[in-house]
Design an enzyme around this catalytic site. Sequence first.
Site, PDB file in Angstrom:
ATOM      1  N   ALA A   1      30.654  44.838   1.179  1.00 49.18           N
ATOM      2  CA  ALA A   1      29.466  44.374   0.456  1.00 49.18           C
ATOM      3  C   ALA A   1      29.820  43.965  -0.965  1.00 49.18           C
ATOM      4  O   ALA A   1      30.634  44.619  -1.629  1.00 49.18           O
ATOM      5  CB  ALA A   1      28.421  45.477   0.435  1.00 49.18           C
TER       6      ALA A   1
ATOM      7  N   GLY B   1       8.952  -3.552  12.156  1.00 47.16           N
ATOM      8  CA  GLY B   1       9.709  -2.417  11.621  1.00 47.16           C
ATOM      9  C   GLY B   1       8.839  -1.255  11.192  1.00 47.16           C
ATOM     10  O   GLY B   1       9.337  -0.156  10.957  1.00 47.16           O
TER      11      GLY B   1
ATOM     12  N   GLU C   1      -7.363 -12.776  14.075  1.00 49.32           N
ATOM     13  CA  GLU C   1      -7.165 -11.736  13.055  1.00 49.32           C
ATOM     14  C   GLU C   1      -8.516 -11.217  12.594  1.00 49.32           C
ATOM     15  O   GLU C   1      -9.502 -11.961  12.554  1.00 49.32           O
ATOM     16  CB  GLU C   1      -6.391 -12.318  11.870  1.00 49.32           C
TER      17      GLU C   1
ATOM     18  N   LYS D   1      30.492  28.722   1.364  1.00 48.47           N
ATOM     19  CA  LYS D   1      30.645  27.294   1.102  1.00 48.47           C
ATOM     20  C   LYS D   1      32.042  26.829   1.454  1.00 48.47           C
ATOM     21  O   LYS D   1      33.011  27.494   1.071  1.00 48.47           O
ATOM     22  CB  LYS D   1      30.367  27.002  -0.379  1.00 48.47           C
TER      23      LYS D   1
ATOM     24  N   ARG E   1       0.800  -1.235   0.000  1.00 52.77           N
ATOM     25  CA  ARG E   1       0.000   0.000   0.000  1.00 52.77           C
ATOM     26  C   ARG E   1       0.829   1.280   0.000  1.00 52.77           C
ATOM     27  O   ARG E   1       0.297   2.370  -0.183  1.00 52.77           O
ATOM     28  CB  ARG E   1      -0.973  -0.022   1.194  1.00 52.77           C
TER      29      ARG E   1
ATOM     30  N   GLY F   1       3.901 -14.881   5.801  1.00 49.29           N
ATOM     31  CA  GLY F   1       3.215 -14.505   7.031  1.00 49.29           C
ATOM     32  C   GLY F   1       4.173 -14.228   8.182  1.00 49.29           C
ATOM     33  O   GLY F   1       5.352 -14.581   8.123  1.00 49.29           O
ATOM     34  N   THR F   2       3.622 -13.607   9.235  1.00 51.24           N
ATOM     35  CA  THR F   2       4.474 -13.197  10.367  1.00 51.24           C
ATOM     36  C   THR F   2       5.066 -14.414  11.098  1.00 51.24           C
ATOM     37  O   THR F   2       6.192 -14.346  11.593  1.00 51.24           O
ATOM     38  CB  THR F   2       3.675 -12.329  11.356  1.00 51.24           C
TER      39      THR F   2
ATOM     40  N   GLY G   1      -5.548  -7.438  14.860  1.00 54.84           N
ATOM     41  CA  GLY G   1      -5.956  -8.678  15.514  1.00 54.84           C
ATOM     42  C   GLY G   1      -6.571  -8.344  16.872  1.00 54.84           C
ATOM     43  O   GLY G   1      -6.110  -7.427  17.550  1.00 54.84           O
TER      44      GLY G   1
HETATM   45  C1  UD1 Z   1      -0.145  -8.203  12.521  1.00 52.01           C
HETATM   46  C2  UD1 Z   1      -0.799  -9.164  13.509  1.00 52.01           C
HETATM   47  C3  UD1 Z   1      -2.030  -8.502  14.103  1.00 52.01           C
HETATM   48  C4  UD1 Z   1      -1.656  -7.173  14.751  1.00 52.01           C
HETATM   49  C5  UD1 Z   1      -0.932  -6.296  13.766  1.00 52.01           C
HETATM   50  C6  UD1 Z   1      -0.368  -5.095  14.490  1.00 52.01           C
HETATM   51  C7  UD1 Z   1      -0.325 -11.391  12.619  1.00 52.01           C
HETATM   52  C8  UD1 Z   1      -0.887 -12.578  11.936  1.00 52.01           C
HETATM   53  N1  UD1 Z   1      -1.160 -10.369  12.833  1.00 52.01           N
HETATM   54  O1  UD1 Z   1      -1.073  -8.008  11.468  1.00 52.01           O
HETATM   55  O2  UD1 Z   1      -2.634  -9.356  15.066  1.00 52.01           O
HETATM   56  O3  UD1 Z   1      -2.825  -6.536  15.223  1.00 52.01           O
HETATM   57  O4  UD1 Z   1       0.186  -6.981  13.181  1.00 52.01           O
HETATM   58  O5  UD1 Z   1       0.156  -4.172  13.588  1.00 52.01           O
HETATM   59  O6  UD1 Z   1       0.817 -11.405  12.992  1.00 52.01           O
HETATM   60  N2  UD1 Z   1       6.171  -9.401   7.838  1.00 52.01           N
HETATM   61  C9  UD1 Z   1       7.259 -10.155   7.477  1.00 52.01           C
HETATM   62  N3  UD1 Z   1       7.079 -11.272   6.722  1.00 52.01           N
HETATM   63  C10 UD1 Z   1       5.834 -11.681   6.348  1.00 52.01           C
HETATM   64  C11 UD1 Z   1       4.726 -10.915   6.718  1.00 52.01           C
HETATM   65  C12 UD1 Z   1       4.923  -9.772   7.471  1.00 52.01           C
HETATM   66  O7  UD1 Z   1       8.399  -9.816   7.812  1.00 52.01           O
HETATM   67  O8  UD1 Z   1       5.771 -12.736   5.683  1.00 52.01           O
HETATM   68  C13 UD1 Z   1       6.388  -8.182   8.665  1.00 52.01           C
HETATM   69  C14 UD1 Z   1       5.902  -6.923   7.976  1.00 52.01           C
HETATM   70  O9  UD1 Z   1       6.948  -6.350   7.216  1.00 52.01           O
HETATM   71  C15 UD1 Z   1       5.523  -6.050   9.176  1.00 52.01           C
HETATM   72  C16 UD1 Z   1       5.102  -7.062  10.249  1.00 52.01           C
HETATM   73  O10 UD1 Z   1       5.649  -8.292   9.843  1.00 52.01           O
HETATM   74  O11 UD1 Z   1       6.628  -5.317   9.664  1.00 52.01           O
HETATM   75  C17 UD1 Z   1       3.586  -7.165  10.385  1.00 52.01           C
HETATM   76  O12 UD1 Z   1       3.057  -7.652   9.181  1.00 52.01           O
HETATM   77  P1  UD1 Z   1       1.671  -7.191   8.598  1.00 52.01           P
HETATM   78  O13 UD1 Z   1       1.395  -7.928   7.354  1.00 52.01           O
HETATM   79  O14 UD1 Z   1       1.617  -5.712   8.552  1.00 52.01           O
HETATM   80  O15 UD1 Z   1       0.701  -7.755   9.747  1.00 52.01           O
HETATM   81  P2  UD1 Z   1      -0.741  -7.248  10.065  1.00 52.01           P
HETATM   82  O16 UD1 Z   1      -1.696  -7.799   9.070  1.00 52.01           O
HETATM   83  O17 UD1 Z   1      -0.735  -5.797  10.291  1.00 52.01           O
END
Ligand code: UD1
Length: 453
Positions: free
Chosen positions: A378, A101, A153, A349, A16, A78-79, A139
């Site tokens: 001047a 981050g 979530e 400079k 986004r 995913g996280t 979440g």
């Molecule tokens: C996540 C949480 C959610 C919480 C929210 C807070 C999960 C499943 N959900 O959702 O409960 O309320 O954060 O902001 O964890 N990232 C990776 N690798 C990946 C996916 C994500 O490094 O494969 C990193 C992203 O760069 C980011 C962070 O993890 O810094 C969170 O990922 P994002 O996809 O924004 O999670 P949310 O859907 O916001």
Amino acid sequence: MAYYTAVVLAAGKGTRMKSELPKVMHFMAGQPLIDHVLDKVSRLGIDDVLTIAGHGREILTEHLGQRTHVVVQSEQLGTGHAVMQVIPYLKEDTDVLILSGDQPLLSEHTIKALMTHHSVSGASATVLTACLDIPTGYGRILKNDQGFSGIIEEKDADVKQREINEINTGTYCFRAGALKNALQKITPTNAQGEYYLTDVFDIILSSGGKIETLCTDDPTEAFGINNRVQLAEAEDILYDRIRKHWMLEGVTIINPSSVFIDAQAVLGRDVIISPFTLIKGNTRIDDHAQIGPGVTVINSHCRQGCKIQHAVIQDAVIGENCSIGPYAYIRPGTVLGTGVKVGDFVEIKNSHIADGSKVPHLSYIGDSVIGNDVNIGAGTITCNYDGMAKHRTTIGDNVFVGSNTNFVAPVTIGHHAVIGAGSTITKDVPAESLAIERSQQKNIENYTKIRKK
Ligand code: UD1
Ligand code: CA
């Protein structure tokens, strides 16, 4: 405090943001988002830091240099999958702090409170939560009679669960062993088909582990940045915090909402900042300095008691009690001694100007060294560039330079010399002499009468 490894999640695509840069490399208050998070981690004294990089990892790795170890997550599944990448680095009897981050507003104070709560309670995991009026997108924290029972979530939540306003901030402490074991059991069976880190809590609970939550009293701390509107909103909140911090440390800020101070800047006591002023990058402003109105200072040191108005100053040192502006441009490599005056429409400079010297009006001084108590008239210009290379102008102590002088560099002027107004100086001038270079004035008498005939 127990031994901690910090894991910073930064592999996500940041779709986004609609950007070629990885999300965490976007700037806020003078530094990339990731630096705001890493600065807090290092102030907490955690040396063992793992950054998970994926999308745009070349740019991120180059920026981080030796600062943290980078662990690559080549596919963003995913996280939970992201944290799986660090399993080989986790030592059994230690703790893990997990941060995102893209959450630069989380405060050091809150992270510390989370870590303390985690160690005092002896929990297997501790989740930082926040209560939001509008919890959309986050979440939700599920609780039953026994307390915390899991995280759902938004995309997987039912209508009732979506009404819960206590949310998961995405910041956690874990016992390393409990995290490792639970990560090995999560599956991508959910609405997004991802490995959710939030699924580890169920697993830890069912194997008899204890999970604690800590709710922050400042809901802005949970603010995650997903697009550039949120980036600007978060930056506003941070600038406001920074202004309040410095005001409470003894800085007067007139019309605070028109003043922007970057995160790394350091300000002294009784500094006065007037409206429409930007203090950027690694800038230091010492006690009693008066900056503004209308000043931009970038990566510079403004020493005690200096006064600067309507000016741009970059990579420079402004000495004690200097007076700068209005309408001055002080460029990289400039070092001004004590009590130097740089007045209106003056550009300087890569030059050193020693104590008590004055460049009051309409001048360009480049690649020069100017001694003490020199007066530059001047309109004086140092002609430092011959079309191919830059050359230096050196001016000794107590030199008086008449107005509208050109110094064609390289050229050296000895101490106590005097330069006649309007001279173009191409040869060195010995100390204590007068140099004058201009054609003799001719007066044609009765000229107006002659012309009338
Ligand atoms: C996540 C949480 C959610 C919480 C929210 C807070 C999960 C499943 N959900 O959702 O409960 O309320 O954060 O902001 O964890 N990232 C990776 N690798 C990946 C996916 C994500 O490094 O494969 C990193 C992203 O760069 C980011 C962070 O993890 O810094 C969170 O990922 P994002 O996809 O924004 O999670 P949310 O859907 O916001
Ligand atoms: Ca997010």
